[in-house]
Scaffold this motif. Structure first.
Motif, PDB file in Angstrom:
ATOM      1  N   HIS A 430       0.904  -0.871   0.298  1.00 26.70           N
ATOM      2  CA  HIS A 430      -0.186  -0.005  -0.086  1.00 26.70           C
ATOM      3  C   HIS A 430       0.893   1.539   0.134  1.00 26.70           C
ATOM      4  CE1 HIS A 430      -3.160   3.045   1.282  1.00 26.70           C
ATOM      5  NE2 HIS A 430      -2.785   3.029   2.081  1.00 26.70           N
ATOM      6  N   LEU A 431       1.484   1.432   1.031  1.00 32.23           N
ATOM      7  CA  LEU A 431       2.764   2.410   0.564  1.00 32.23           C
ATOM      8  C   LEU A 431       3.398   2.597  -0.565  1.00 32.23           C
ATOM      9  CD1 LEU A 431       4.406   2.408   4.663  1.00 32.23           C
ATOM     10  CD2 LEU A 431       2.570   3.918   3.804  1.00 32.23           C
ATOM     11  N   TYR A 432       4.344   1.312  -0.550  1.00 30.24           N
ATOM     12  CA  TYR A 432       4.670   1.431  -2.100  1.00 30.24           C
ATOM     13  C   TYR A 432       4.517   1.993  -3.015  1.00 30.24           C
ATOM     14  CZ  TYR A 432       7.582   0.298  -5.890  1.00 30.24           C
ATOM     15  OH  TYR A 432       7.802   0.521  -7.149  1.00 30.24           O
ATOM     16  N   LYS A 433       2.796   1.199  -3.898  1.00 32.88           N
ATOM     17  CA  LYS A 433       2.132   2.220  -4.643  1.00 32.88           C
ATOM     18  C   LYS A 433       1.376   4.045  -4.622  1.00 32.88           C
ATOM     19  CE  LYS A 433       0.070  -2.667  -5.037  1.00 32.88           C
ATOM     20  NZ  LYS A 433      -1.128  -3.362  -5.705  1.00 32.88           N
ATOM     21  N   THR A 434       0.967   3.409  -3.127  1.00 36.39           N
ATOM     22  CA  THR A 434       0.372   5.337  -3.323  1.00 36.39           C
ATOM     23  C   THR A 434       1.851   6.344  -2.683  1.00 36.39           C
ATOM     24  OG1 THR A 434       0.727   4.863  -0.148  1.00 36.39           O
ATOM     25  CG2 THR A 434      -1.413   4.542  -2.259  1.00 36.39           C
ATOM     26  N   SER A 435       2.747   5.638  -2.803  1.00 31.26           N
ATOM     27  CA  SER A 435       4.357   6.628  -2.532  1.00 31.26           C
ATOM     28  C   SER A 435       4.571   7.089  -3.697  1.00 31.26           C
ATOM     29  CB  SER A 435       5.445   6.423  -2.107  1.00 31.26           C
ATOM     30  OG  SER A 435       5.777   5.055  -2.512  1.00 31.26           O
ATOM     31  N   LYS A 436       4.384   6.891  -4.464  1.00 36.61           N
ATOM     32  CA  LYS A 436       4.639   7.472  -5.882  1.00 36.61           C
ATOM     33  C   LYS A 436       3.264   8.024  -7.077  1.00 36.61           C
ATOM     34  CE  LYS A 436       9.701   4.871  -6.101  1.00 36.61           C
ATOM     35  NZ  LYS A 436      10.195   4.563  -7.145  1.00 36.61           N
ATOM     36  N   PRO A 437       2.232   8.853  -6.575  1.00 39.91           N
ATOM     37  CA  PRO A 437       1.232   9.043  -7.170  1.00 39.91           C
ATOM     38  C   PRO A 437       1.805   9.349  -8.697  1.00 39.91           C
ATOM     39  CG  PRO A 437       1.840  10.889  -6.144  1.00 39.91           C
ATOM     40  CD  PRO A 437       2.379   9.742  -5.513  1.00 39.91           C
ATOM     41  N   HIS A 438       0.356   9.096 -10.197  1.00 42.82           N
ATOM     42  CA  HIS A 438      -0.196   8.255 -10.601  1.00 42.82           C
ATOM     43  C   HIS A 438      -0.007  10.058 -11.335  1.00 42.82           C
ATOM     44  CE1 HIS A 438      -1.586   9.490 -14.946  1.00 42.82           C
ATOM     45  NE2 HIS A 438      -0.116   7.978 -15.411  1.00 42.82           N
ATOM     46  N   VAL A 439       0.874  10.579 -12.237  1.00 35.63           N
ATOM     47  CA  VAL A 439       1.103  11.911 -12.313  1.00 35.63           C
ATOM     48  C   VAL A 439       0.719  12.421 -13.745  1.00 35.63           C
ATOM     49  CG1 VAL A 439       1.616  14.557 -12.662  1.00 35.63           C
ATOM     50  CG2 VAL A 439       1.946  12.963 -10.377  1.00 35.63           C
ATOM     51  N   ALA A 440      -0.243  12.778 -14.482  1.00 39.31           N
ATOM     52  CA  ALA A 440      -0.036  12.902 -16.070  1.00 39.31           C
ATOM     53  C   ALA A 440      -0.656  14.738 -16.456  1.00 39.31           C
ATOM     54  CB  ALA A 440      -1.592  11.954 -16.412  1.00 39.31           C
ATOM     55  N   GLU A 441      -0.061  15.171 -17.225  1.00 34.54           N
ATOM     56  CA  GLU A 441       0.356  16.591 -17.738  1.00 34.54           C
ATOM     57  C   GLU A 441      -1.466  15.728 -18.991  1.00 34.54           C
ATOM     58  OE1 GLU A 441       2.057  19.763 -21.014  1.00 34.54           O
ATOM     59  OE2 GLU A 441       3.254  17.619 -20.424  1.00 34.54           O
ATOM     60  N   VAL A 442      -1.903  16.614 -18.636  1.00 34.78           N
ATOM     61  CA  VAL A 442      -3.239  16.536 -19.601  1.00 34.78           C
ATOM     62  C   VAL A 442      -3.289  18.100 -20.109  1.00 34.78           C
ATOM     63  CG1 VAL A 442      -4.377  15.567 -18.163  1.00 34.78           C
ATOM     64  CG2 VAL A 442      -4.711  17.880 -17.806  1.00 34.78           C
ATOM     65  N   GLY A 443      -3.915  18.034 -21.392  1.00 39.75           N
ATOM     66  CA  GLY A 443      -4.578  19.021 -22.143  1.00 39.75           C
ATOM     67  C   GLY A 443      -6.018  18.578 -22.771  1.00 39.75           C
ATOM     68  N   LEU A 444      -6.876  19.732 -23.911  1.00 40.50           N
ATOM     69  CA  LEU A 444      -8.014  20.040 -23.470  1.00 40.50           C
ATOM     70  C   LEU A 444      -8.718  19.493 -25.161  1.00 40.50           C
ATOM     71  CD1 LEU A 444     -10.849  21.342 -23.029  1.00 40.50           C
ATOM     72  CD2 LEU A 444     -10.001  22.667 -24.538  1.00 40.50           C
ATOM     73  N   VAL A 445      -9.290  18.308 -24.920  1.00 37.31           N
ATOM     74  CA  VAL A 445     -10.319  17.614 -26.326  1.00 37.31           C
ATOM     75  C   VAL A 445     -10.922  18.368 -27.156  1.00 37.31           C
ATOM     76  CG1 VAL A 445     -11.261  15.875 -27.129  1.00 37.31           C
ATOM     77  CG2 VAL A 445      -9.863  15.038 -24.245  1.00 37.31           C
ATOM     78  N   PRO A 446     -10.016  18.442 -27.940  1.00 36.12           N
ATOM     79  CA  PRO A 446     -10.713  18.838 -28.635  1.00 36.12           C
ATOM     80  C   PRO A 446     -12.609  19.271 -28.447  1.00 36.12           C
ATOM     81  CG  PRO A 446      -8.812  18.441 -29.901  1.00 36.12           C
ATOM     82  CD  PRO A 446      -9.415  17.685 -28.785  1.00 36.12           C
ATOM     83  N   GLY A 447     -12.905  20.853 -29.003  1.00 39.15           N
ATOM     84  CA  GLY A 447     -14.475  20.835 -29.200  1.00 39.15           C
ATOM     85  C   GLY A 447     -15.132  20.269 -28.177  1.00 39.15           C
ATOM     86  N   THR A 448     -14.224  20.065 -26.667  1.00 38.49           N
ATOM     87  CA  THR A 448     -14.810  19.510 -25.410  1.00 38.49           C
ATOM     88  C   THR A 448     -14.790  20.153 -23.871  1.00 38.49           C
ATOM     89  OG1 THR A 448     -12.949  17.750 -24.713  1.00 38.49           O
ATOM     90  CG2 THR A 448     -15.354  17.456 -26.023  1.00 38.49           C
ATOM     91  N   GLN A 449     -15.168  20.047 -23.229  1.00 37.07           N
ATOM     92  CA  GLN A 449     -14.668  20.649 -21.822  1.00 37.07           C
ATOM     93  C   GLN A 449     -14.028  19.811 -20.891  1.00 37.07           C
ATOM     94  OE1 GLN A 449     -17.463  23.043 -19.789  1.00 37.07           O
ATOM     95  NE2 GLN A 449     -17.595  24.548 -21.249  1.00 37.07           N
TER      96      GLN A 449
END
Length: 584
Positions: A430-449
């Motif tokens: 549990h500690l290992y999996k949560t110690s490196k949280p997934h962080v993603a760079e995101v952008g806007l899907v065209p034509g949506t919010q």
């Protein structure tokens, strides 16, 4: 009546609406479970290294206690294979030799387990079981099943052998294999084959013969009783005891005696850790079964009250000469399928077992121990699920490593080391999996919010703006990782003006993480970069508002990521003053 009384005495809820039809259903289920439980109780006492009558004692008062304090309508409490094996291992550490001392140690172990379960139930600490990952528990139960089956081979062969690990058992059996009793071997193999056939083949055969489904099911469940009856009769008729076949021998007649645990502090120190481990494994197994059966009828159980139900059951077992108990999978499923409507079915089963201890125990004198060993082997091999290795290998190598380690340690080192390693590995995972949280760079899907990962979708991004979505709650173990990750990404970007942290999956920000966010805000400000937050959940926002962080934040808190997009895109008017926006 006070609500607290209903909370701690679930019997008050279902007893008020108890009807004659419900009683009939419970009685029918009790008859079927009693037939199944008698040979099981004897067999599991044998597995625990205890006198057979203690198995019967552990199947009377604990059932009554659970009927009063338990919340599951179908769970059947009593001795189970894994807990019996752990009991034998725990008592073995004491180095006792006399039957009376061994029985007293088992009683003390049940008492300690009961007190521990009851206390954590009263303190509502049932959530602690959530730290045990299912793959690790599955691995431990699988290894225990193999170990239990191996430990019973000495009874099938009629030889003296011992050991607490698979290697020790294998070596010991190999050394004494020449002493195999052919008659005992014949009884053990025949009983094992018969019981395996009964599990799969008897019910369809009875249905073809024209019997109704309910009667066919009852007769199929009575298979172990038939094996006990036939082999006992054969041992008596042919005097097999005189030919080296080991028999159960004299089983005391009468109701369970009033007992008390030992208060020897040295014994308590030795048994305390095993009692805790037995409690944890028993609770996890019991709650898993109870929740599964409750879901089928759209019912619910209370895990914290289940702790109290199991705790009082173990205390009752200790006070009536029994050993540690928990909710059993096979008998609970039988209880459910037989139509049990309330925990009263367990109380009726207790009456049936009590009658058996009063009237039937003299008939058990000639029961071959090989028959009980066959009963155990057939029961525990259904627990063995080696497919968990394939499933975890394909899905998660980390889980596979944990399962493999648990199985190997249980088989090669022992039960207590195996289960301790399983508990520790669950927490470490549990500690290992949560110690490196997934962080993603995101952008806007065209034509949506909508905003999605730039590596997975075709999206638009803003020049000078780095938007990162954090997919885990922030706490002491992963806060530094987030800081290093953001600063690392900032160092790779040129002409950066804004960093936006999306918090849609952040349910918690502890004080260590708050300090990290404050430090991150300060270091970005020194570089002329503004920090913004978006989609902060209400409870998280409430905490942030109680700190100085929002006041010192160089940027803004936006209600949605799209609001931030519109405010930060080139040409947008941001206004001269910074303002916070209420979170969702």
């Amino acid at each position: 009546m006070p609500k607290a009384l209903f909370r701690y005495l679930p019997i008050l809820s279902w007893a008020r609406v108890y009807t004659r039809d419900t009683a009939t259903s419970d009685l029918v289920a009790a008859v079927i479970v009693t037939i199944m439980l008698i040979p099981q109780s004897l067999a599991y006492a044998l597995l625990a290294g205890l006198p057979p009558e203690m198995g019967l004692y552990a199947s009377i008062l604990p059932l009554v206690a659970y009927a009063i304090f338990g919340t599951s309508r179908a769970l059947a409490v009593g001795p189970v294979a894994v807990v019996s094996l752990m009991t034998a291992t725990a008592i073995g550490q004491l180095g006792l030799s006399t039957p009376g001392d061994i029985a007293l140690a088992a009683i003390t172990l049940a008492f300690l387990s009961g007190v521990f379960l009851t206390l954590i139930g009263i303190l509502k600490l049932g959530f602690l079981a959530n730290f045990l990952s299912h793959p690790v528990i599955a691995g431990f139960i699988t290894a225990s099943g193999v170990l239990i089956a191996a430990s019973q081979l000495k009874h099938i062969l009629g030889i003296d052998a011992g050991g607490h690990t698979l290697v020790e058992l294998g070596i010991s059996i190999a050394r004494h294999i020449e002493d195999t009793n052919p008659i005992t071997l014949g009884i053990g193999v025949s009983a094992t084959a018969f019981l395996f056939w009964v599990r799969k083949g008897l019910k369809p055969l009875l249905r073809k013969a024209g019997l109704g489904p309910r009667l066919a099911d009852i007769l199929a469940k009575a298979g172990p009783v038939a094996a006990v009856a036939v082999t006992t009769l054969a041992a008596w008729a042919f005097g097999l005891g005189e030919h080296g076949v080991r028999l159960v021998g004299a089983v005391p007649t009468g109701l369970p005696p009033l007992s008390a645990p030992s208060f020897d502090l040295s014994m308590w120190r030795t048994l305390l850790l095993p009692a805790v481990l037995i409690s944890i494994i028993g609770f996890v197994e019991s709650v898993s079964v109870a929740q599964t059966l409750a879901a089928k009828r759209r019912q619910r159980i209370d895990p914290d009250q289940e702790l109290i139900g199991l705790g009082t059951s173990n205390i009752a077992s200790a006070l009536s000469g029994g050993f540690p108990v928990t909710g059993g999978f096979s008998r609970s499923v039988v209880n459910f399928d037989a139509g049990a409507e309330t925990p009263a079915a367990g109380a009726y089963t207790a009456v049936g077992i009590a009658i058996a201890t009063l009237l039937l125990t003299p008939l058990l004198f000639f029961l071959p121990q090989a028959t009980l060993a066959a009963t155990i082997i057939v029961a525990v091999l259904s627990l063995v699920d080696l497919s968990i290795l394939k499933k975890t290998w394909e899905y998660s190598r980390v889980d596979f490593a944990a399962v493999s380690a648990t199985i190997v340690l249980t088989l090669l080192v022992g039960v207590e080391v195996g289960v301790s390693a399983g508990v520790l590995l669950s927490i470490v995972l549990h500690l290992y999996k949560t110690s490196k949280p997934h962080v993603a760079e995101v952008g806007l899907v065209p034509g949506t919010q909508h905003f999605r990962n730039v590596l997975r979708h075709k999206v638009d991004t803003l020049p000078g703006v780095l938007t990162l979505r954090v997919d885990e709650s922030l706490y002491f173990a992963n806060a530094r990782f987030l800081e290093d990750y953001v600063l690392g990404r900032v160092a790779d970007c040129e002409n950066l003006d804004h960093v936006v942290l999306m918090f849609p999956a952040v349910n918690e920000v502890d004080h260590s993480a708050l300090e990290t966010l404050e430090e991150l805000n300060r270091r970005l400000a020194e570089q002329g970069i503004t920090l913004h937050l978006t989609e902060v959940k209400g409870p998280v926002m409430d905490r942030l508002q109680r700190s100085h962080f929002l006041h010192d934040l160089s940027g803004r808190v936006f209600l949605s990521q799209y609001d931030a997009w519109c405010a930060l895109k080139p040409g947008a008017s941001e206004g001269a003053e910074k303002k916070g926006v209420a979170a969702q």
